[in-house]
Design a protein around this motif. Sequence first.
Motif, mmCIF file in Angstrom:
data_model
loop_
_atom_site.group_PDB
_atom_site.id
_atom_site.type_symbol
_atom_site.label_atom_id
_atom_site.label_comp_id
_atom_site.label_asym_id
_atom_site.label_seq_id
_atom_site.Cartn_x
_atom_site.Cartn_y
_atom_site.Cartn_z
ATOM 1 N N ASN A 44 3.550 12.482 -2.615
ATOM 2 C CA ASN A 44 2.414 11.774 -3.192
ATOM 3 C C ASN A 44 2.888 10.444 -3.771
ATOM 4 O O ASN A 44 3.889 10.398 -4.494
ATOM 5 C CB ASN A 44 1.775 12.586 -4.316
ATOM 6 C CG ASN A 44 1.299 13.937 -3.813
ATOM 7 O OD1 ASN A 44 0.719 14.031 -2.746
ATOM 8 N ND2 ASN A 44 1.594 14.973 -4.589
ATOM 9 N N LEU A 45 2.148 9.413 -3.474
ATOM 10 C CA LEU A 45 2.567 8.093 -3.934
ATOM 11 C C LEU A 45 1.346 7.297 -4.366
ATOM 12 O O LEU A 45 0.319 7.292 -3.682
ATOM 13 C CB LEU A 45 3.294 7.370 -2.791
ATOM 14 C CG LEU A 45 3.998 6.074 -3.168
ATOM 15 C CD1 LEU A 45 5.229 6.362 -4.006
ATOM 16 C CD2 LEU A 45 4.415 5.320 -1.912
ATOM 17 N N VAL A 46 1.447 6.648 -5.509
ATOM 18 C CA VAL A 46 0.388 5.770 -5.993
ATOM 19 C C VAL A 46 1.011 4.404 -6.216
ATOM 20 O O VAL A 46 2.086 4.316 -6.816
ATOM 21 C CB VAL A 46 -0.221 6.298 -7.313
ATOM 22 C CG1 VAL A 46 -1.231 5.319 -7.884
ATOM 23 C CG2 VAL A 46 -0.865 7.662 -7.083
ATOM 24 N N THR A 47 0.366 3.370 -5.726
ATOM 25 C CA THR A 47 0.910 2.038 -6.001
ATOM 26 C C THR A 47 -0.124 1.194 -6.724
ATOM 27 O O THR A 47 -1.336 1.440 -6.622
ATOM 28 C CB THR A 47 1.312 1.288 -4.714
ATOM 29 O OG1 THR A 47 0.138 1.096 -3.927
ATOM 30 C CG2 THR A 47 2.371 2.040 -3.929
ATOM 31 N N SER B 64 0.867 -1.172 0.000
ATOM 32 C CA SER B 64 0.000 0.000 0.000
ATOM 33 C C SER B 64 0.910 1.230 0.000
ATOM 34 O O SER B 64 2.077 1.151 0.387
ATOM 35 C CB SER B 64 -0.871 0.017 1.255
ATOM 36 O OG SER B 64 -0.063 0.338 2.375
ATOM 37 N N PRO B 65 0.380 2.365 -0.409
ATOM 38 C CA PRO B 65 1.192 3.587 -0.404
ATOM 39 C C PRO B 65 1.784 3.869 0.969
ATOM 40 O O PRO B 65 2.934 4.278 1.060
ATOM 41 C CB PRO B 65 0.185 4.666 -0.812
ATOM 42 C CG PRO B 65 -0.838 3.954 -1.600
ATOM 43 C CD PRO B 65 -0.944 2.589 -1.015
ATOM 44 N N SER C 271 -3.961 5.228 -3.718
ATOM 45 C CA SER C 271 -3.162 6.417 -3.401
ATOM 46 C C SER C 271 -3.338 6.815 -1.945
ATOM 47 O O SER C 271 -4.239 6.309 -1.267
ATOM 48 C CB SER C 271 -3.547 7.581 -4.310
ATOM 49 O OG SER C 271 -4.922 7.835 -4.185
ATOM 50 N N LYS D 59 5.689 4.167 1.642
ATOM 51 C CA LYS D 59 6.207 5.466 2.096
ATOM 52 C C LYS D 59 7.113 5.266 3.300
ATOM 53 O O LYS D 59 8.198 5.848 3.383
ATOM 54 C CB LYS D 59 5.054 6.398 2.468
ATOM 55 C CG LYS D 59 4.482 7.155 1.295
ATOM 56 C CD LYS D 59 3.435 8.139 1.789
ATOM 57 C CE LYS D 59 2.598 8.666 0.655
ATOM 58 N NZ LYS D 59 1.544 9.566 1.112
#
Lengths: 329, 394, 96, 181
Positions: D113-116, D100-101, D181, D105
């Motif tokens: 900002n992070l999208v996986t 998961s983001p 996200s 992180k």
Amino acid sequence: MIEVKRPKEGFLSVFAYRMAPKEELFTRGHRACQGCAAALGLRLAMKAAGRNTIVVNATGCMEIVSSPYPYTSWAVPWIHVAFENAAAVASGIESAIKVLKRKGRLDPSKKINVLVFAGDGGTADIGLQALSGMMARGHNVTYVCYDNEAYMNTGVQGSSATPYGAHTTTTPAGKVKFGQGYWKKNLPEIAVAHGIPYVATACPSYPLDLIRKVKRSFELEGPAYIHMFAVCPTGWGIPPAYAIKAGRLAAETGVFPLYEVEHGRYRLTLDFEKGLKPVEEYLKFQRRFRHLTPEMIKLIQERVSAEYTRLKIMEETTNRPDYRSIAGI
Amino acid sequence: MAKRRGIEVSIAIAEAAALAEVDVVSAYPITPQTHIVEHLAELVANGELNAEFITVESEHTAMSAALGASLAGARAFTSTSSQGLALMNEIVYIASSMRAPVVMALANRSLSAPISIWNDHSDVMNERDTGWISIFANNGQEAYDLTFMAFKIGEHPDVLLPVMINFDGFILTHVVEPIYMFDKEEVEGFLPPYHHPYVLDPERPVTHGPVGLPDIYTEAKKQQEEAIRNSRKVIDAVWKEFDERFGRRYNAVETYKADDAEVVLVTQGSVTEAAQVVVDEMRKQGRKWGVVEIRLWRPFPFEDLKKALCNGSIKCAVVLDRAISFGGPLGIVMSEVRAALYNLSDRPMVVGVTAGLGGRDIRFDEYVRMFELGEECLKEEKEPDRVIIVGLRE
Amino acid sequence: MKMKEKPKWYELLPGAVIDEPGNSVFYKTGDWKTLKPVVDKTKCIKCGTCWIFCPEYAYEKDEYGYFNPNYDYCKGCGICAVECPARCIKMEREED
Amino acid sequence: MVEIRFHGRGGQGAVTSAEILALAVIEEGRYAQAFPAFGAERRGAPVLAFTRISDEPIKIRIGIYEPDIVIVLDPTLLRSVPVFSGLKENGIAVINSKKSPEELKAELNYDGNLVTVDATSIAMEELGVPITNVVMLGALLKAKPELAKMEYVEKFIAERFPKIAEKEVRAFRRAYEEARS
């Protein structure tokens, strides 16, 4: 014993006037040396090629003597670009003809021969890559190498077609070295290895044979390579009057065997039932060989005999019915 | 109507050659030119282009075969880069001397050693004096347009000279971007059928490439020199006609915000537009900068350049060279610009910089540095003899 | 011949092309020789061997079938004299 | 202007995804540029590809050093390549990862900002090979929908992979749905 059909006209130049085309497309007024066999070879080859021919000439003796502006000895379209790229230029011209015919900008029914003349330096050395490319790609071009066995245009320097032992200005016979130190590169065999439809050796001393071979090369579709022995009185140190005789002796001693390879099938076009003359007869009257020791002459004799025997075996083998049927000849 | 397409610039250049209905393509692979000839080979293989594609065994042969085809009456095209061009060099010179209007797309790349496949202008500068018409493209659209127009220019009966179109290797060749591409009907009549007055034709035999004894060589070279000088009229006319028909204007020297600029950067190729971005940004801070691009490299546009640089406003021209003349003035373009302005009393100061060799990116601050170098020279009233390398680790 | 030996630069064709095929016939090489071939017609068999082997094709056939050297082109190499099967050609000194 | 940097391995198709994105943008009438980083790498080596997107003609032609978005096609690259290098403060990282983001992180000590998306699994299930370039475009559009129109991206996916167009488009859509996200 397999029967090989040999053309009969080979050595009888007495009938030449009656049998050779009269048209002269390599015109006189060229500036070749007295007794230049290469110039004669070009004259004969042009008789065979005829008017519908585009000639590509590599830099070299024949290019220089035939085109000092504003004079040209060429009655056909002719182009010279550089030393090493005659086969490349010819490839471009042949491709152009092909596409222009396909697009209807040239009459598709009109046969236009593309003929290359290049010396041994421009063929065996600097131009070998371009020649190999041309043969590999299968361009419908006849490539005639006039082999005078050194860089004659620049003043008799050794090439890889210079025969073993020959004195040239860069392979001089001195106190510790004795002329060309390695064997002459076998260009016809390199051409054969490309699997092209037609390879031949020829010599202006046998004019009808030469004419026939150039003609044959144009009858077959695809690349053809003709290795033309071109006696150079200036570079070899012989009287100009003996140019034809020297070429004949080269054939009679086996130093320069006359043969052709059509679709892989070998044929000696001139064979000597009574055997070859000793190479010494050929070597002895040329200044470039006069330093040769008996040992060197023996070495040359062995090499010449072996090569001639090999050709006979190749002829024998490739004419066997089983080979011919598999090879589709 | 021309269709706007996202396309790799190399493919577009190949399409421009196909649009010209080239008869013979002879080419050898070299990075970063390969995609151009691969695409042409594909078009031929699929029957979409009725041409002979010769897979030659070297660039030397590529140019030789193109020359042969051209003088045999075929429209011929080749493409190369860097070492390939260096290997062809001999025939590049001969092609113009023999008046074979071959078109060559040149993906500019540095020269070895050390070996570098990346972009600069070493290759084209090495061929500066070979007698070719030489034109620079800044982006994909220009590369496409200029390649197509090159045939019309080179084949014009008053010109009969080969043309090379320069575009930066990778930086342009490998980029996908929007390009307006013509369809056949749209360009109908723009490019006349190929015609050379002295083709290798058995019906009318000519001798090409005779021996030039000392009696004739000087005259032959003078005639060639006149030909390339006169080609300028044709180049301008072709560009004008293109503009009238298709609405895109090309000039021998292109200027950007140069009218009121104090310092301009003189550029060639894809750096031109980057320099324009820098000028736009820095004008916001009140810096009076501009860009002058020498698009037409040969024949050299002396008058246009004088007009562009001696406009009463420009005090310093910083010339960005992308190649080096070793042991000489370093900057090749710089020397030419300086020489072109030499006898003018109102000429701006000419300062040489070099950057972006062997594919090194030129960053925003480095462009700024180039302009500032010009300003510093102005302040010191000193025109440096030699080129300053920007972005060098020292 | 209409081409000029020393044209002005603007008189040249593009690329110094020569558009007069085979015009080297106007360039006489006859003054190269010190010896000239002389044919003894009483022995000549009219075979044309001299003609075929001459690098300059200096031999021309006349109305009676004999081959005569054209001294305008003959360079005096002597090939004809050596090759003549009837031995009817002799190399003689050019007159002073 | 939006600048996007693709991280992949030679042979994984990073250049293709950079190009498909650019083509979709150009189709809209906007401007885009896609190009590879021109290294000496061969198959398997970490590689870069870039896309620039703008409403104006794009004049800059150097590599992207300060991207707005980075896309990582292969989770193993996180260990060896500084993928966040130069990423703008408000930039987005789109990463192929099962995690998961939040997890990622924490693991990467990154708080932007992070999208996986688990692109490898999607690719294996839909295509049968772990080629994630097209899949990751789905996650990218989820992260920043205004970049390009879905239908145009799908159009060029189909053009580029005519034989497996349906599968590729399905994988692309799944990634769009499944991205977190």
